[in-house]
Write a protein that holds these residues in place. Sequence first.
Motif, PDB file in Angstrom:
ATOM      1  N   ALA A  18      -7.741   9.836  -4.691  1.00  0.00           N
ATOM      2  CA  ALA A  18      -6.806   9.646  -3.580  1.00  0.00           C
ATOM      3  C   ALA A  18      -5.981   8.379  -3.771  1.00  0.00           C
ATOM      4  N   ALA A  19      -6.605   7.308  -4.297  1.00  0.00           N
ATOM      5  CA  ALA A  19      -5.861   6.073  -4.561  1.00  0.00           C
ATOM      6  C   ALA A  19      -4.786   6.314  -5.613  1.00  0.00           C
ATOM      7  N   ASP A  20      -5.080   7.137  -6.609  1.00  0.00           N
ATOM      8  CA  ASP A  20      -4.064   7.488  -7.609  1.00  0.00           C
ATOM      9  C   ASP A  20      -2.907   8.235  -6.952  1.00  0.00           C
ATOM     10  N   GLY A  21      -3.222   9.071  -5.955  1.00  0.00           N
ATOM     11  CA  GLY A  21      -2.172   9.776  -5.233  1.00  0.00           C
ATOM     12  C   GLY A  21      -1.262   8.813  -4.482  1.00  0.00           C
ATOM     13  N   VAL A  22      -1.840   7.778  -3.897  1.00  0.00           N
ATOM     14  CA  VAL A  22      -1.036   6.769  -3.187  1.00  0.00           C
ATOM     15  C   VAL A  22      -0.157   6.019  -4.185  1.00  0.00           C
ATOM     16  N   ARG A  23      -0.729   5.671  -5.342  1.00  0.00           N
ATOM     17  CA  ARG A  23       0.061   4.964  -6.354  1.00  0.00           C
ATOM     18  C   ARG A  23       1.234   5.829  -6.830  1.00  0.00           C
ATOM     19  N   ARG A  25       2.797   7.993  -5.015  1.00  0.00           N
ATOM     20  CA  ARG A  25       3.768   7.942  -3.918  1.00  0.00           C
ATOM     21  C   ARG A  25       4.608   6.662  -4.004  1.00  0.00           C
ATOM     22  N   ILE A  26       3.952   5.548  -4.285  1.00  0.00           N
ATOM     23  CA  ILE A  26       4.658   4.277  -4.416  1.00  0.00           C
ATOM     24  C   ILE A  26       5.611   4.322  -5.611  1.00  0.00           C
ATOM     25  N   LEU A  27       5.135   4.880  -6.718  1.00  0.00           N
ATOM     26  CA  LEU A  27       5.958   4.965  -7.924  1.00  0.00           C
ATOM     27  C   LEU A  27       7.240   5.753  -7.669  1.00  0.00           C
ATOM     28  N   LEU A  28       7.138   6.850  -6.917  1.00  0.00           N
ATOM     29  CA  LEU A  28       8.319   7.657  -6.621  1.00  0.00           C
ATOM     30  C   LEU A  28       9.336   6.889  -5.782  1.00  0.00           C
ATOM     31  N   ARG A  29       8.871   5.950  -4.976  1.00  0.00           N
ATOM     32  CA  ARG A  29       9.785   5.147  -4.162  1.00  0.00           C
ATOM     33  C   ARG A  29      10.405   4.003  -4.953  1.00  0.00           C
ATOM     34  N   VAL A  30       9.716   3.531  -5.985  1.00  0.00           N
ATOM     35  CA  VAL A  30      10.183   2.371  -6.736  1.00  0.00           C
ATOM     36  C   VAL A  30      11.091   2.755  -7.910  1.00  0.00           C
ATOM     37  N   LEU A  31      10.829   3.902  -8.533  1.00  0.00           N
ATOM     38  CA  LEU A  31      11.570   4.258  -9.738  1.00  0.00           C
ATOM     39  C   LEU A  31      13.089   4.323  -9.549  1.00  0.00           C
ATOM     40  N   ALA A 142      -2.669  -4.045 -13.921  1.00  0.00           N
ATOM     41  CA  ALA A 142      -2.287  -2.637 -13.848  1.00  0.00           C
ATOM     42  C   ALA A 142      -2.308  -2.113 -12.421  1.00  0.00           C
ATOM     43  N   ARG A 143      -3.191  -2.642 -11.574  1.00  0.00           N
ATOM     44  CA  ARG A 143      -3.342  -2.138 -10.214  1.00  0.00           C
ATOM     45  C   ARG A 143      -2.624  -2.973  -9.156  1.00  0.00           C
ATOM     46  N   LEU A 144      -2.532  -4.265  -9.380  1.00  0.00           N
ATOM     47  CA  LEU A 144      -2.002  -5.145  -8.334  1.00  0.00           C
ATOM     48  C   LEU A 144      -0.539  -4.901  -7.979  1.00  0.00           C
ATOM     49  N   PRO A 145       0.329  -4.511  -8.921  1.00  0.00           N
ATOM     50  CA  PRO A 145       1.694  -4.195  -8.470  1.00  0.00           C
ATOM     51  C   PRO A 145       1.707  -3.113  -7.402  1.00  0.00           C
ATOM     52  N   TYR A 146       0.855  -2.111  -7.560  1.00  0.00           N
ATOM     53  CA  TYR A 146       0.779  -1.035  -6.564  1.00  0.00           C
ATOM     54  C   TYR A 146       0.222  -1.541  -5.244  1.00  0.00           C
ATOM     55  N   LEU A 147      -0.791  -2.415  -5.315  1.00  0.00           N
ATOM     56  CA  LEU A 147      -1.380  -2.937  -4.086  1.00  0.00           C
ATOM     57  C   LEU A 147      -0.369  -3.786  -3.315  1.00  0.00           C
ATOM     58  N   LEU A 148       0.327  -4.669  -4.023  1.00  0.00           N
ATOM     59  CA  LEU A 148       1.333  -5.499  -3.366  1.00  0.00           C
ATOM     60  C   LEU A 148       2.454  -4.646  -2.773  1.00  0.00           C
ATOM     61  N   LEU A 149       2.954  -3.704  -3.559  1.00  0.00           N
ATOM     62  CA  LEU A 149       4.017  -2.833  -3.062  1.00  0.00           C
ATOM     63  C   LEU A 149       3.521  -1.976  -1.907  1.00  0.00           C
ATOM     64  N   GLY A 150       2.286  -1.498  -2.009  1.00  0.00           N
ATOM     65  CA  GLY A 150       1.723  -0.684  -0.929  1.00  0.00           C
ATOM     66  C   GLY A 150       1.647  -1.464   0.375  1.00  0.00           C
ATOM     67  N   LEU A 151       1.231  -2.736   0.299  1.00  0.00           N
ATOM     68  CA  LEU A 151       1.173  -3.566   1.501  1.00  0.00           C
ATOM     69  C   LEU A 151       2.563  -3.772   2.082  1.00  0.00           C
ATOM     70  N   ASP A 202       0.744   4.722   5.043  1.00  0.00           N
ATOM     71  CA  ASP A 202       0.102   4.480   6.335  1.00  0.00           C
ATOM     72  C   ASP A 202      -1.160   3.655   6.133  1.00  0.00           C
ATOM     73  N   ALA A 203      -1.883   3.425   7.225  1.00  0.00           N
ATOM     74  CA  ALA A 203      -3.074   2.568   7.157  1.00  0.00           C
ATOM     75  C   ALA A 203      -4.133   3.149   6.229  1.00  0.00           C
ATOM     76  N   GLN A 204      -4.292   4.476   6.247  1.00  0.00           N
ATOM     77  CA  GLN A 204      -5.297   5.105   5.386  1.00  0.00           C
ATOM     78  C   GLN A 204      -4.925   4.949   3.913  1.00  0.00           C
ATOM     79  N   ALA A 205      -3.637   5.129   3.595  1.00  0.00           N
ATOM     80  CA  ALA A 205      -3.193   4.976   2.205  1.00  0.00           C
ATOM     81  C   ALA A 205      -3.402   3.542   1.729  1.00  0.00           C
TER      82      ALA A 205
END
Length: 234
Positions: A18-23, A25-31, A142-151, A202-205
């Motif tokens: 599920a976390a990969d799914g959120v990442r 989603r973030i990638l599609l918004r950033v690309l 590898a993971r922190l860019p997604y975490l920062l962008l997700g926040l 959202d909060a769950q993601a």
Amino acid sequence: MSPSATRSSDDDRWRAWAADGVRHRILLRVLPIQRHDVLGPLSVLRMGLAVLKRRAADAASDAADLQRRIGEADVQVGEAVRMVAALRQWDAASARPQAWAELAAQALRLVQTAASMGGHRVEPLEAADPGPGLRLDEVEAARLPYLLLGLLMHLQDTAPGPRLWRPRLLADGLQLGLEPLAGAGGGDGAALPALPSAQMIDAQALDLLLVDSGWVLARTDRGALTEVRLQRPG
């Protein structure tokens, strides 16, 4: 293996998936933003080369002018290469270690345009001393860019109105102060237009990203003012 252990293992696999799914989603918004960053210097380079060809075909052209334009083209090539090379951060297998300050500034830059279009104002990252410089190992890089962008995307997606963002670098994380923008209807005003649920963080993601990364998030509300702190545990 006991049934409880099997369930725990299955839950861990589900959360990682599920976390990969959120990442994703973030990638599609950033690309689209990074595509624009890459195409910018290439477009300038293309126009510069067209001018250079015309000048080179002119026997009366000034050699110094030609050298100057060749130098400008070389700068644009270098900028395009730098932008393309930055795309490897999205590949976990080739992500290079990054300084914490560099990573935080990059995440803020990638969301700034979308946040501004939503009525928010993002102040420059405060140049606080990050202590020893906090270098990130390859797995975290590898993971922190997604975490920062997700926040940041979560704060943008769920804000009840326009906010002033005051980011501050910490030795062990990032602090973000949020306050309503004066005269922007950011207090009890109308909510900002929401993204389709398939694109929202959202909060769950966000929680999935936090659990997968091992980092922690604290939020403090003081009336209309909010402080969010993302930190490396321990």
